[in-house]
Write a protein that holds these residues in place. Structure first.
Motif, PDB file in Angstrom:
ATOM      1  N   THR A 130     -29.274 -18.088   8.084  1.00 36.97           N
ATOM      2  CA  THR A 130     -28.705 -16.869   8.675  1.00 36.97           C
ATOM      3  C   THR A 130     -28.324 -15.860   7.602  1.00 36.97           C
ATOM      4  O   THR A 130     -28.668 -14.668   7.682  1.00 36.97           O
ATOM      5  CB  THR A 130     -27.463 -17.218   9.523  1.00 36.97           C
ATOM      6  N   ASN A 131     -27.611 -16.323   6.576  1.00 32.77           N
ATOM      7  CA  ASN A 131     -27.190 -15.428   5.496  1.00 32.77           C
ATOM      8  C   ASN A 131     -28.367 -14.870   4.720  1.00 32.77           C
ATOM      9  O   ASN A 131     -28.364 -13.699   4.308  1.00 32.77           O
ATOM     10  CB  ASN A 131     -26.246 -16.175   4.539  1.00 32.77           C
ATOM     11  N   PHE A 132     -29.390 -15.704   4.514  1.00 32.98           N
ATOM     12  CA  PHE A 132     -30.555 -15.235   3.764  1.00 32.98           C
ATOM     13  C   PHE A 132     -31.245 -14.085   4.493  1.00 32.98           C
ATOM     14  O   PHE A 132     -31.552 -13.042   3.902  1.00 32.98           O
ATOM     15  CB  PHE A 132     -31.542 -16.391   3.554  1.00 32.98           C
ATOM     16  N   PHE A 133     -31.499 -14.261   5.780  1.00 38.75           N
ATOM     17  CA  PHE A 133     -32.202 -13.221   6.547  1.00 38.75           C
ATOM     18  C   PHE A 133     -31.344 -11.968   6.710  1.00 38.75           C
ATOM     19  O   PHE A 133     -31.857 -10.847   6.597  1.00 38.75           O
ATOM     20  CB  PHE A 133     -32.610 -13.769   7.918  1.00 38.75           C
ATOM     21  N   GLN A 134     -30.054 -12.152   6.940  1.00 36.70           N
ATOM     22  CA  GLN A 134     -29.200 -10.988   7.195  1.00 36.70           C
ATOM     23  C   GLN A 134     -28.839 -10.257   5.904  1.00 36.70           C
ATOM     24  O   GLN A 134     -28.919  -9.024   5.831  1.00 36.70           O
ATOM     25  CB  GLN A 134     -27.929 -11.427   7.924  1.00 36.70           C
ATOM     26  N   ASN A 135     -28.450 -11.001   4.875  1.00 34.02           N
ATOM     27  CA  ASN A 135     -27.976 -10.370   3.638  1.00 34.02           C
ATOM     28  C   ASN A 135     -29.097  -9.974   2.690  1.00 34.02           C
ATOM     29  O   ASN A 135     -28.999  -8.974   1.980  1.00 34.02           O
ATOM     30  CB  ASN A 135     -27.004 -11.313   2.905  1.00 34.02           C
ATOM     31  N   THR A 136     -30.173 -10.746   2.661  1.00 34.10           N
ATOM     32  CA  THR A 136     -31.279 -10.478   1.730  1.00 34.10           C
ATOM     33  C   THR A 136     -32.363  -9.614   2.356  1.00 34.10           C
ATOM     34  O   THR A 136     -32.836  -8.640   1.748  1.00 34.10           O
ATOM     35  CB  THR A 136     -31.901 -11.806   1.235  1.00 34.10           C
ATOM     36  N   LEU A 137     -32.749  -9.954   3.588  1.00 38.66           N
ATOM     37  CA  LEU A 137     -33.849  -9.246   4.234  1.00 38.66           C
ATOM     38  C   LEU A 137     -33.378  -8.224   5.264  1.00 38.66           C
ATOM     39  O   LEU A 137     -34.183  -7.419   5.739  1.00 38.66           O
ATOM     40  CB  LEU A 137     -34.785 -10.253   4.914  1.00 38.66           C
ATOM     41  N   GLY A 138     -32.110  -8.261   5.596  1.00 39.53           N
ATOM     42  CA  GLY A 138     -31.579  -7.316   6.581  1.00 39.53           C
ATOM     43  C   GLY A 138     -32.097  -7.552   7.988  1.00 39.53           C
ATOM     44  O   GLY A 138     -32.141  -6.630   8.806  1.00 39.53           O
ATOM     45  N   ILE A 139     -32.487  -8.802   8.266  1.00 40.85           N
ATOM     46  CA  ILE A 139     -33.030  -9.144   9.593  1.00 40.85           C
ATOM     47  C   ILE A 139     -31.999  -9.991  10.333  1.00 40.85           C
ATOM     48  O   ILE A 139     -31.639 -11.079   9.866  1.00 40.85           O
ATOM     49  CB  ILE A 139     -34.355  -9.921   9.465  1.00 40.85           C
ATOM     50  N   PRO A 140     -31.518  -9.525  11.475  1.00 38.01           N
ATOM     51  CA  PRO A 140     -30.572 -10.343  12.250  1.00 38.01           C
ATOM     52  C   PRO A 140     -31.255 -11.565  12.842  1.00 38.01           C
ATOM     53  O   PRO A 140     -32.402 -11.495  13.287  1.00 38.01           O
ATOM     54  CB  PRO A 140     -30.083  -9.388  13.345  1.00 38.01           C
ATOM     55  N   VAL A 141     -30.548 -12.688  12.805  1.00 37.58           N
ATOM     56  CA  VAL A 141     -31.097 -13.951  13.310  1.00 37.58           C
ATOM     57  C   VAL A 141     -30.254 -14.434  14.490  1.00 37.58           C
ATOM     58  O   VAL A 141     -29.030 -14.441  14.405  1.00 37.58           O
ATOM     59  CB  VAL A 141     -31.092 -15.027  12.201  1.00 37.58           C
ATOM     60  N   PRO A 142     -30.898 -14.808  15.609  1.00 36.03           N
ATOM     61  CA  PRO A 142     -30.123 -15.363  16.731  1.00 36.03           C
ATOM     62  C   PRO A 142     -29.362 -16.600  16.275  1.00 36.03           C
ATOM     63  O   PRO A 142     -29.903 -17.429  15.526  1.00 36.03           O
ATOM     64  CB  PRO A 142     -31.199 -15.720  17.768  1.00 36.03           C
ATOM     65  N   ASP A 143     -28.111 -16.728  16.706  1.00 36.88           N
ATOM     66  CA  ASP A 143     -27.344 -17.884  16.249  1.00 36.88           C
ATOM     67  C   ASP A 143     -27.759 -19.150  17.007  1.00 36.88           C
ATOM     68  O   ASP A 143     -28.526 -19.109  17.967  1.00 36.88           O
ATOM     69  CB  ASP A 143     -25.836 -17.639  16.369  1.00 36.88           C
ATOM     70  N   ILE A 144     -27.227 -20.263  16.557  1.00 40.61           N
ATOM     71  CA  ILE A 144     -27.654 -21.571  17.025  1.00 40.61           C
ATOM     72  C   ILE A 144     -26.909 -22.019  18.275  1.00 40.61           C
ATOM     73  O   ILE A 144     -27.223 -23.043  18.864  1.00 40.61           O
ATOM     74  CB  ILE A 144     -27.451 -22.606  15.886  1.00 40.61           C
ATOM     75  N   TYR A 145     -25.941 -21.228  18.722  1.00 33.89           N
ATOM     76  CA  TYR A 145     -25.051 -21.688  19.781  1.00 33.89           C
ATOM     77  C   TYR A 145     -25.603 -21.396  21.177  1.00 33.89           C
ATOM     78  O   TYR A 145     -26.347 -20.452  21.376  1.00 33.89           O
ATOM     79  CB  TYR A 145     -23.671 -21.048  19.599  1.00 33.89           C
ATOM     80  N   GLY A 146     -25.203 -22.222  22.144  1.00 31.52           N
ATOM     81  CA  GLY A 146     -25.620 -22.022  23.518  1.00 31.52           C
ATOM     82  C   GLY A 146     -26.924 -22.723  23.860  1.00 31.52           C
ATOM     83  O   GLY A 146     -27.347 -23.670  23.192  1.00 31.52           O
TER      84      GLY A 146
END
Length: 551
Positions: A130-146
Motif C-alpha cells: 500500500t505504501n509503495f503504490f501510494q507514496n512512490t507511484l501515487g496510485i491509490p490501492v484498495p485496502d484489504i478490509y471487508g
C-alpha cells in the motif's frame, strides 16, 4: 465356535464403545444445541422465537447473505484458478513442477487467519505494498478490509484443495479422448472446458465442497479484516461470548441454521456427484508435453505467478519475524527479539499445543483404526451408520461444535468446561475424518486372503488384526495422522470457544497477539507454526511417496 463368538463379541463391543463416544461428545451436544434453539428462555416451553427473530431482522439476514457471498465467491474463484492450474501442470512440462505442487500445498496448511494477518502487513492501511503504490507511484490501492480482503485471503488459502483434487482426477483421463477432441479442432481453453471439465465434475465438486465448508465456517479471517462486514461465524461467536447483549439460545438457533445449510449443500453435492459419476480407466494417461513460444511463456507465468502470490504472505511473515519491532511497526534491522519475547511470554502456548495435539492424536489413531476396520471389513447397517457419523464433523463448523460442547459440559453431571480434556476431545472429533479415510483407503488395498490365511493357521480374528492387518495399515494410518496433526495445529474456530488461560494454543496466541497489535511476536509464533506444519507435510510426502493431500 466359541472363538468365533468371542471375536464377534469383541468387535460388537468395539462398535458400541465407539458409538458411545460419538453419542456423548458429538450427537448429544448437537442435539442439546437443537433443543436450546427451540426453547423459550423464560418458560422453557417449545418456541420458534429465535428463528423468527433471525429471519425477520435485516441485521441478521445481512450477515447470512454476507456469508453466502463470501463462500460462493471463494468457491467459484478457487475453481477458476485451480482447474486451469491443474490442467497446465498435467499437459505442459513445467520446470520444477514437483516443487511447485509442494509449495502450493504448503501455502494451504497454515491457518487462514495467519494469511489475513499477513495481508494486513502487505495491503493494510500502512502495509508495505500500500505504501509503495501510494507514496512512490501515487496510485491509490484498495485496502484489504471487508468482502474483498476476506475473499482474497480465503481463495489463496483454499484453492489448493480444488487443485489437488483436480490434479488427481486428470491423471485418470485417457489421452485418447484429448486426441479425439483435437482431431475435431477442439483445442486450448475450449478443449479444457468442453471435454476435460465435464469428465472431472464429481471430483471438482468434492474439492469445491471442501472449499465451501471451510469458507463458510472460517472465523479468524472476518474477525481480523472484516471491519464491520459481518459473517455468520462471527455473529455466532459474538452472540455466545458477549457479556453485554449476548444470548446463548439465539447463538444456538443460528448454529442450527448453519448446520442445516451445510448439510443441504453436502447432500446436494453428493446427489450431483452420483448423477454425474462414472468410472474412468486411463490406459493411456495424459502426458505433459514441451510447449514453445507464447503458450509456454503464458503457462509458466500463470503457474509461477499463482504460486508466488499464494506463498507471498507466508514468506513475508517469516521475514518480519526476524525484524526489530515496536508494536505494529517493524524496524528494518534484523533481530531475534521477537522469538525471545515469544518464548518468554508465550512459550507455554507452544508446550500446550504439543501436549494437547499428542493426546488428541492418541485418541484419533486408536478410534480411526477401529472405525476403518469395522466399516471396511465388517460392513453392516450399524457400522455404515458409524461411518456416516464419523464424517459428520466435516460439515459442522468448528465454532458450532465448540459452542455445543461448552454448553453441554459446562455444568453437572459431567463438568468439562475449561479443562484440557474438552479441548482434546474437540480436536479428536473434528480431525478424525482425515485418519479414518486414509486408514480405510489403505485397508481397501489389502487383500482379505492375507487375513484368511492367518485365521486358517489357527490365529484368532483379533490376533490376526493386531499381528497382520494393523502393520499392513501402518502407512495409511501414519499418513492420515500427519494430516490430522497439521490441522490440529492450525485449529482456531473451536479452540477460541473452549480455551482458558491454561489451555491457550499457538493459534489462539497468534490471534490474540494480532488483536493486541504485537505483530513481532505474532510473526515469530506464526513462523514456528509454519515450520512445524511444513516439516509434518514433508514427513507425509516421505511416508506416502506422493505429492497429494486429500480427504
Amino acid at each position: 465356535m466359541l472363538q468365533s463368538k468371542s471375536n464377534r463379541d469383541i468387535w460388537s463391543t468395539m462398535t458400541i464403545v465407539i458409538f458411545s463416544v460419538y453419542a456423548l461428545f458429538l450427537l448429544y451436544p448437537l442435539f442439546s444445541l437443537l433443543i436450546t434453539s427451540v426453547q423459550d428462555p423464560g418458560s422453557g416451553s417449545f418456541s420458534l422465537r429465535y428463528f423468527s427473530d433471525f429471519f425477520s431482522s435485516a441485521y441478521y439476514m445481512e450477515a447470512l447473505w454476507n456469508s453466502f457471498k463470501v463462500t460462493i465467491a471463494v468457491t467459484a474463484i478457487s475453481a477458476l484458478v485451480a482447474v486451469p492450474l491443474a490442467y497446465i501442470m498435467t499437459t505442459v512440462k513445467i520446470k520444477g513442477a514437483i516443487l511447485v505442487t509442494t509449495l502450493i500445498i504448503i501455502s494451504s496448511v497454515s491457518p487462514p487467519f495467519i494469511g489475513a494477518y499477513s495481508w494486513i502487513l502487505l495491503l493494510g492501511r500502512n502495509g508495505v505494498i500500500t505504501n509503495f503504490f501510494q507514496n512512490t507511484l501515487g496510485i491509490p490501492v484498495p485496502d484489504i478490509y471487508g468482502f474483498t480482503g476476506i475473499s482474497l485471503v480465503l481463495v489463496l488459502q483454499l484453492f489448493p484443495l480444488v487443485y489437488i483434487y483436480t490434479l488427481g482426477a486428470l491423471r485418470s483421463v485417457d489421452n485418447s479422448l484429448i486426441e479425439a477432441a483435437e482431431s475435431m479442432q477442439c483445442t486450448g481453453l475450449q478443449k479444457m472446458y468442453k471435454i476435460i471439465v465435464p469428465l472431472i465434475i464429481p471430483t471438482l465438486l468434492a474439492g469445491s465442497l471442501l472449499v465451501f465448508m471451510r469458507a463458510l465456517s472460517d472465523f479468524g479471517t472476518p474477525m481480523l479484516i472484516g471491519e464491520g462486514y459481518r459473517t455468520i461465524p462471527v455473529l455466532i461467536f459474538n452472540e455466545f461470548i458477549s457479556e453485554v447483549g449476548g444470548d446463548a439460545g439465539f447463538a444456538a438457533a443460528i448454529s442450527v441454521i448453519v448446520v442445516i445449510i451445510a448439510s443441504l449443500v453436502f447432500l446436494l453435492q453428493k446427489y450431483i456427484s452420483k448423477k454425474k459419476s462414472f468410472t474412468m480407466s486411463a490406459l493411456k494417461p495424459i502426458e505433459a508435453k514441451n510447449s514453445t513460444g507464447v503458450a509456454n511463456i503464458v503457462a509458466h507465468t500463470f503457474v509461477y505467478g499463482v504460486t508466488a502470490i499464494a506463498l507471498l504472505p507466508r514468506i513475508y511473515v517469516i521475514y518480519t519475524s526476524f525484524l526489530e519491532t515496536s508494536g505494529t511497526v517493524f524496524v528494518q534491522r534484523f533481530s531475534l527479539d521477537s522469538y525471545f519475547m515469544s518464548f518468554d511470554r508465550l512459550g507455554s502456548s507452544i508446550q500446550i499445543t504439543f501436549m494437547l495435539a499428542i493426546a488428541a492424536m492418541v485418541i484419533i489413531v486408536i478410534m480411526s483404526v477401529f472405525i476403518a476396520y469395522l466399516t471396511v471389513r465388517r460392513p453392516n447397517k450399524i457400522n455404515d451408520t458409524l461411518d456416516t457419523v464419523s464424517m459428520f464433523p466435516f460439515i459442522v463448523p468448528g465454532s458450532i461444535l465448540g459452542i455445543a460442547l461448552l454448553a453441554s459440559f459446562n455444568s453437572g453431571p459431567i463438568l468439562l468446561g475449561g479443562t484440557a480434556f474438552i479441548m482434546i476431545i474437540s480436536f479428536a472429533i473434528r480431525r478424525l475424518p482425515y485418519t479414518i479415510r486414509s486408514s480405510a483407503a489403505i485397508l481397501n488395498q489389502i487383500s482379505k486372503s492375507v487375513e484368511e490365511a492367518s485365521i486358517s493357521l489357527g490365529a484368532s480374528n483379533l490376533k490376526t488384526f493386531v499381528k497382520i492387518t494393523l502393520p499392513m495399515m501402518a502407512s495409511g494410518i501414519i499418513a492420515g495422522s500427519i494430516l490430522s496433526w497439521i490441522n490440529i495445529f492450525s485449529e482456531l474456530s473451536t479452540s477460541i470457544i473452549l480455551y482458558t488461560g491454561a489451555t491457550r494454543t499457538m493459534s489462539i496466541a497468534i490471534y490474540t497477539e494480532v488483536l493486541r497489535g504485537s505483530y513481532g511476536t505474532a510473526a515469530a509464533l506464526s513462523t514456528i507454526l509454519t515450520i512445524v506444519t511444513v516439516l509434518s507435510l514433508l514427513v507425509f510426502f516421505k511416508v506416502t511417496g506422493k505429492r497429494e493431500v486429500a480427504i
